[in-house]
Design an enzyme around this catalytic site. Structure first.
Site, PDB file in Angstrom:
ATOM      1  N   ARG A 191      12.305  -4.833   5.472  1.00  0.00           N
ATOM      2  CA  ARG A 191      11.790  -3.455   5.351  1.00  0.00           C
ATOM      3  C   ARG A 191      12.511  -2.492   6.299  1.00  0.00           C
ATOM      4  O   ARG A 191      12.772  -2.795   7.452  1.00  0.00           O
ATOM      5  CB  ARG A 191      10.290  -3.414   5.662  1.00  0.00           C
ATOM      6  CG  ARG A 191       9.769  -1.976   5.754  1.00  0.00           C
ATOM      7  CD  ARG A 191       8.304  -1.846   5.616  1.00  0.00           C
ATOM      8  NE  ARG A 191       7.549  -2.635   6.556  1.00  0.00           N
ATOM      9  CZ  ARG A 191       6.226  -2.764   6.509  1.00  0.00           C
ATOM     10  NH1 ARG A 191       5.556  -2.154   5.543  1.00  0.00           N
ATOM     11  NH2 ARG A 191       5.601  -3.477   7.396  1.00  0.00           N
ATOM     12  N   ARG A 206      10.486  -1.428  11.725  1.00  0.00           N
ATOM     13  CA  ARG A 206       9.255  -1.253  12.490  1.00  0.00           C
ATOM     14  C   ARG A 206       9.169  -2.336  13.558  1.00  0.00           C
ATOM     15  O   ARG A 206       9.386  -3.513  13.268  1.00  0.00           O
ATOM     16  CB  ARG A 206       8.045  -1.321  11.551  1.00  0.00           C
ATOM     17  CG  ARG A 206       7.830  -0.014  10.829  1.00  0.00           C
ATOM     18  CD  ARG A 206       6.755  -0.077   9.779  1.00  0.00           C
ATOM     19  NE  ARG A 206       5.526  -0.766  10.145  1.00  0.00           N
ATOM     20  CZ  ARG A 206       4.461  -0.815   9.375  1.00  0.00           C
ATOM     21  NH1 ARG A 206       4.470  -0.166   8.204  1.00  0.00           N
ATOM     22  NH2 ARG A 206       3.381  -1.460   9.743  1.00  0.00           N
ATOM     23  N   ARG A 238      -1.195  -9.312  12.730  1.00  0.00           N
ATOM     24  CA  ARG A 238      -1.696  -8.254  11.834  1.00  0.00           C
ATOM     25  C   ARG A 238      -2.417  -8.862  10.626  1.00  0.00           C
ATOM     26  O   ARG A 238      -3.454  -8.362  10.191  1.00  0.00           O
ATOM     27  CB  ARG A 238      -0.530  -7.369  11.369  1.00  0.00           C
ATOM     28  CG  ARG A 238      -0.065  -6.410  12.456  1.00  0.00           C
ATOM     29  CD  ARG A 238       1.327  -5.858  12.186  1.00  0.00           C
ATOM     30  NE  ARG A 238       1.442  -5.147  10.925  1.00  0.00           N
ATOM     31  CZ  ARG A 238       2.593  -4.938  10.279  1.00  0.00           C
ATOM     32  NH1 ARG A 238       3.721  -5.404  10.769  1.00  0.00           N
ATOM     33  NH2 ARG A 238       2.611  -4.272   9.157  1.00  0.00           N
ATOM     34  N   ARG A 295     -10.096   0.855   7.708  1.00  0.00           N
ATOM     35  CA  ARG A 295      -9.808  -0.563   7.569  1.00  0.00           C
ATOM     36  C   ARG A 295     -10.773  -1.445   8.339  1.00  0.00           C
ATOM     37  O   ARG A 295     -10.558  -2.650   8.449  1.00  0.00           O
ATOM     38  CB  ARG A 295      -8.357  -0.891   7.864  1.00  0.00           C
ATOM     39  CG  ARG A 295      -7.904  -0.971   9.272  1.00  0.00           C
ATOM     40  CD  ARG A 295      -6.445  -1.432   9.351  1.00  0.00           C
ATOM     41  NE  ARG A 295      -5.549  -0.487   8.736  1.00  0.00           N
ATOM     42  CZ  ARG A 295      -4.229  -0.670   8.574  1.00  0.00           C
ATOM     43  NH1 ARG A 295      -3.674  -1.781   8.976  1.00  0.00           N
ATOM     44  NH2 ARG A 295      -3.487   0.250   8.026  1.00  0.00           N
ATOM     45  N   LYS A 347       0.850  -1.211   0.000  1.00  0.00           N
ATOM     46  CA  LYS A 347       0.000   0.000   0.000  1.00  0.00           C
ATOM     47  C   LYS A 347       0.879   1.253   0.000  1.00  0.00           C
ATOM     48  O   LYS A 347       0.660   2.183  -0.771  1.00  0.00           O
ATOM     49  CB  LYS A 347      -0.919   0.022   1.239  1.00  0.00           C
ATOM     50  CG  LYS A 347      -1.881  -1.147   1.301  1.00  0.00           C
ATOM     51  CD  LYS A 347      -2.776  -1.080   2.522  1.00  0.00           C
ATOM     52  CE  LYS A 347      -2.062  -1.244   3.848  1.00  0.00           C
ATOM     53  NZ  LYS A 347      -1.402  -2.547   4.040  1.00  0.00           N
TER      54      LYS A 347
HETATM   55  P1  G5P Z   1       0.169   0.241   8.682  1.00  0.00           P
HETATM   56  O1  G5P Z   1       1.395   1.017   8.803  1.00  0.00           O
HETATM   57  O2  G5P Z   1      -0.897   0.700   7.794  1.00  0.00           O
HETATM   58  P2  G5P Z   1      -0.086  -2.368   7.470  1.00  0.00           P
HETATM   59  O3  G5P Z   1       0.095  -3.575   8.324  1.00  0.00           O
HETATM   60  O4  G5P Z   1      -1.449  -2.138   6.999  1.00  0.00           O
HETATM   61  O5  G5P Z   1       0.615  -1.223   8.318  1.00  0.00           O
HETATM   62  P3  G5P Z   1       2.228  -2.182   5.962  1.00  0.00           P
HETATM   63  O6  G5P Z   1       2.981  -3.172   6.815  1.00  0.00           O
HETATM   64  O7  G5P Z   1       2.558  -0.745   6.096  1.00  0.00           O
HETATM   65  O8  G5P Z   1       0.708  -2.386   6.145  1.00  0.00           O
HETATM   66  P4  G5P Z   1       2.172  -1.958   3.093  1.00  0.00           P
HETATM   67  O9  G5P Z   1       2.141  -0.492   3.232  1.00  0.00           O
HETATM   68  O10 G5P Z   1       0.993  -2.636   2.464  1.00  0.00           O
HETATM   69  O11 G5P Z   1       2.439  -2.688   4.477  1.00  0.00           O
HETATM   70  O12 G5P Z   1       3.457  -2.431   2.316  1.00  0.00           O
HETATM   71  P5  G5P Z   1       4.787  -1.600   1.922  1.00  0.00           P
HETATM   72  O13 G5P Z   1       5.401  -1.005   3.134  1.00  0.00           O
HETATM   73  O14 G5P Z   1       4.526  -0.760   0.736  1.00  0.00           O
HETATM   74  O15 G5P Z   1       5.716  -2.813   1.425  1.00  0.00           O
HETATM   75  C1  G5P Z   1       6.286  -3.697   2.368  1.00  0.00           C
HETATM   76  C2  G5P Z   1       7.800  -3.828   2.097  1.00  0.00           C
HETATM   77  O16 G5P Z   1       7.973  -4.531   0.857  1.00  0.00           O
HETATM   78  C3  G5P Z   1       8.570  -2.510   1.927  1.00  0.00           C
HETATM   79  O17 G5P Z   1       9.855  -2.664   2.480  1.00  0.00           O
HETATM   80  C4  G5P Z   1       8.668  -2.324   0.398  1.00  0.00           C
HETATM   81  O18 G5P Z   1       9.821  -1.565   0.040  1.00  0.00           O
HETATM   82  C5  G5P Z   1       8.757  -3.786  -0.055  1.00  0.00           C
HETATM   83  N1  G5P Z   1       8.194  -4.060  -1.365  1.00  0.00           N
HETATM   84  C6  G5P Z   1       7.147  -3.469  -1.975  1.00  0.00           C
HETATM   85  N2  G5P Z   1       6.896  -4.040  -3.159  1.00  0.00           N
HETATM   86  C7  G5P Z   1       7.801  -5.042  -3.303  1.00  0.00           C
HETATM   87  C8  G5P Z   1       8.035  -6.017  -4.314  1.00  0.00           C
HETATM   88  O19 G5P Z   1       7.375  -6.068  -5.360  1.00  0.00           O
HETATM   89  N3  G5P Z   1       9.053  -6.891  -4.084  1.00  0.00           N
HETATM   90  C9  G5P Z   1       9.827  -6.861  -2.944  1.00  0.00           C
HETATM   91  N4  G5P Z   1      10.815  -7.747  -2.799  1.00  0.00           N
HETATM   92  N5  G5P Z   1       9.632  -5.959  -1.970  1.00  0.00           N
HETATM   93  C10 G5P Z   1       8.628  -5.072  -2.144  1.00  0.00           C
HETATM   94  O20 G5P Z   1      -0.447   0.017  10.125  1.00  0.00           O
HETATM   95  C11 G5P Z   1       0.377  -0.364  11.190  1.00  0.00           C
HETATM   96  C12 G5P Z   1      -0.466  -0.515  12.429  1.00  0.00           C
HETATM   97  O21 G5P Z   1      -1.039   0.746  12.765  1.00  0.00           O
HETATM   98  C13 G5P Z   1      -2.376   0.579  13.256  1.00  0.00           C
HETATM   99  C14 G5P Z   1      -2.564  -0.946  13.410  1.00  0.00           C
HETATM  100  O22 G5P Z   1      -2.112  -1.312  14.686  1.00  0.00           O
HETATM  101  C15 G5P Z   1      -1.645  -1.476  12.315  1.00  0.00           C
HETATM  102  O23 G5P Z   1      -1.255  -2.828  12.567  1.00  0.00           O
HETATM  103  N6  G5P Z   1      -3.316   1.143  12.277  1.00  0.00           N
HETATM  104  C16 G5P Z   1      -4.636   1.138  12.416  1.00  0.00           C
HETATM  105  N7  G5P Z   1      -5.451   0.676  13.395  1.00  0.00           N
HETATM  106  C17 G5P Z   1      -6.771   0.801  13.200  1.00  0.00           C
HETATM  107  N8  G5P Z   1      -7.307   1.340  12.090  1.00  0.00           N
HETATM  108  C18 G5P Z   1      -6.550   1.838  11.093  1.00  0.00           C
HETATM  109  N9  G5P Z   1      -7.122   2.381  10.000  1.00  0.00           N
HETATM  110  C19 G5P Z   1      -5.146   1.748  11.229  1.00  0.00           C
HETATM  111  N10 G5P Z   1      -4.107   2.114  10.439  1.00  0.00           N
HETATM  112  C20 G5P Z   1      -3.007   1.740  11.093  1.00  0.00           C
HETATM  113 MG    MG Z   2       2.261   0.855   4.896  1.00  0.00          MG
END
Ligand code: G5P
Ligand code: MG
Length: 247
Positions: A138, A171, A182, A98, A20
Site C-alpha cells: 500500500r 504508512r 491493529r 469503531r 474501507k
Molecule cells: P485507519 O486509517 O482507519 P484501518 O486499520 O481501519 O486504518 P486501513 O488500513 O485504512 O484500515 P482499509 O481502508 O480498510 O484499511 O483498506 P484500503 O486502504 O482501502 O485497502 C488496503 C490496500 O489494499 C490499499 O493499498 C488498496 O489499494 C488495496 N486493495 C484494495 N482492494 C484490493 C483488492 O481487491 N486486491 C488487492 N490486491 N489490493 C486491494 O486507522 C488507522 C489508525 O488510526 C486510528 C487507529 O490508531 C487506527 O489503527 N484510528 C482510530 N482510533 C480510534 N477510533 C477511531 N474511530 C479511529 N480511526 C482511526
Molecule cells: Mg483506510
C-alpha cells in the site's frame, strides 16, 4: 454519476486493509456521496503537527486506538464544519465509530438531536490472507487520502500521486507487527459495536464478503441503489451522445 433519492448515512466497518478506503473512493465517485475517513483526518493532523496529531501519532504507530472522547470530538467537529447534520443530507463515514463508546457518544450528542442517525452500517468481510498481502504493497497520498497498491491499482508514475504528482508514502502503521495489533484491536472492539447498530433496527447492519474489492463493490452498489434509489445525472458525455442519437 448519480444522486441518491433518499438520505443515506453510511458507516463502513471492516478490519484494517479490508478496503474501507477503496470502497469509499468508489462510492463517492459513483453516487456523488461525500465521505470522511477518521484515519485520513488523523494522518492530516500528524502531517500538520497539530496537538491532536502529536497525540495520535504514537498511538497509531503502536496499533492502538485513539481514546473515544478525543476521536468523537475530532469527527463531530468535521461533521459540523461540513453542515452535514440534518435529516436530509447523505454522507459516509469510513472507520468511525469503531467502538461502542464512540457510537454511543456520536449518537447521543450529535446524530439523535439532528435526527440524522446512521441508517446503513456495512461490514466488509475479507479473508485474512488477502488482507496481509495488500498491506505490504500500500501507498497513500496523505493530503487527499488517495490510495494505491503496487499490484492492484499502481500509480501512473512510480511513487507519485496521479492527480497532484506529489510523493506517495507508506504508512508507518503498515509494519507487520503493528498490523497484527491493529487486527487484534479490530476483533476486540467490533462485536459490541455491531450489536449496538443491530439494536437500532432490523436491516441497519449489512455484511458483504469477497476476496477482492471488485467483488464487494458490485454487491455494495446494488444494495445502495436498492435501499436509497438513484437518479442518474446527465453528464456532458451523456448529453453529447443523446444529441448524436437525435441527428
Ligand atoms: P485507519 O486509517 O482507519 P484501518 O486499520 O481501519 O486504518 P486501513 O488500513 O485504512 O484500515 P482499509 O481502508 O480498510 O484499511 O483498506 P484500503 O486502504 O482501502 O485497502 C488496503 C490496500 O489494499 C490499499 O493499498 C488498496 O489499494 C488495496 N486493495 C484494495 N482492494 C484490493 C483488492 O481487491 N486486491 C488487492 N490486491 N489490493 C486491494 O486507522 C488507522 C489508525 O488510526 C486510528 C487507529 O490508531 C487506527 O489503527 N484510528 C482510530 N482510533 C480510534 N477510533 C477511531 N474511530 C479511529 N480511526 C482511526
Ligand atoms: Mg483506510
Amino acid at each position: 454519476m448519480s444522486r441518491l433519492l433518499r438520505p443515506a448515512r453510511v458507516l463502513l466497518l471492516g478490519p484494517p486493509g479490508s478496503g474501507k478506503g477503496t470502497q469509499t473512493e468508489r462510492l463517492l465517485k459513483r453516487f456523488d456521496l461525500p465521505g470522511i475517513s477518521s484515519g485520513d483526518i488523523l494522518r492530516r493532523h500528524i502531517k500538520e503537527g497539530t496537538e491532536i496529531g502529536m497525540l495520535a501519532s504514537s498511538i497509531i504507530n503502536q496499533g492502538r486506538l485513539v481514546p473515544d472522547d478525543i476521536m468523537t470530538e475530532v469527527v463531530a467537529s468535521e461533521l459540523g464544519r461540513r453542515h452535514w447534520l440534518t435529516p436530509a443530507n447523505s454522507w459516509l463515514l469510513d472507520g468511525f465509530p469503531r467502538t461502542r463508546g464512540q457510537a454511543e457518544m456520536l449518537d447521543s450528542r450529535e446524530l439523535a438531536p439532528a435526527r440524522a442517525g446512521l441508517n446503513f452500517v456495512v461490514e466488509l468481510v475479507v479473508p485474512e490472507h488477502a488482507i496481509l498481502d495488500r498491506i505490504a504493497n500500500r501507498l497513500v497520498h496523505v493530503p487527499s487520502g488517495r490510495l494505491y497498491n503496487l499490484t492492484y491499482n499502481p500509480p501512473k508514475v512510480a511513487g507519485r500521486d496521479d492527480v497532484t504528482g506529489e510523493p506517495l508514502t507508506r504508512r508507518a502503521d503498515d509494519d507487520p507487527a503493528v498490523f497484527r495489533k491493529r487486527l487484534h484491536e479490530y476483533r476486540a472492539s467490533t462485536q459490541p459495536l455491531v450489536e449496538f447498530y443491530k439494536n437500532k433496527g432490523a436491516g441497519v447492519v449489512w455484511s458483504v464478503a469477497g476476496e477482492t474489492s471488485d467483488v464487494i463493490f458490485a454487491q455494495l452498489e446494488t444494495e445502495v441503489v436498492r435501499r436509497f434509489g438513484e437518479r442518474v445525472e446527465e453528464t456532458a458525455d451523456c448529453a453529447e451522445e443523446a444529441a448524436g442519437a437525435a441527428d
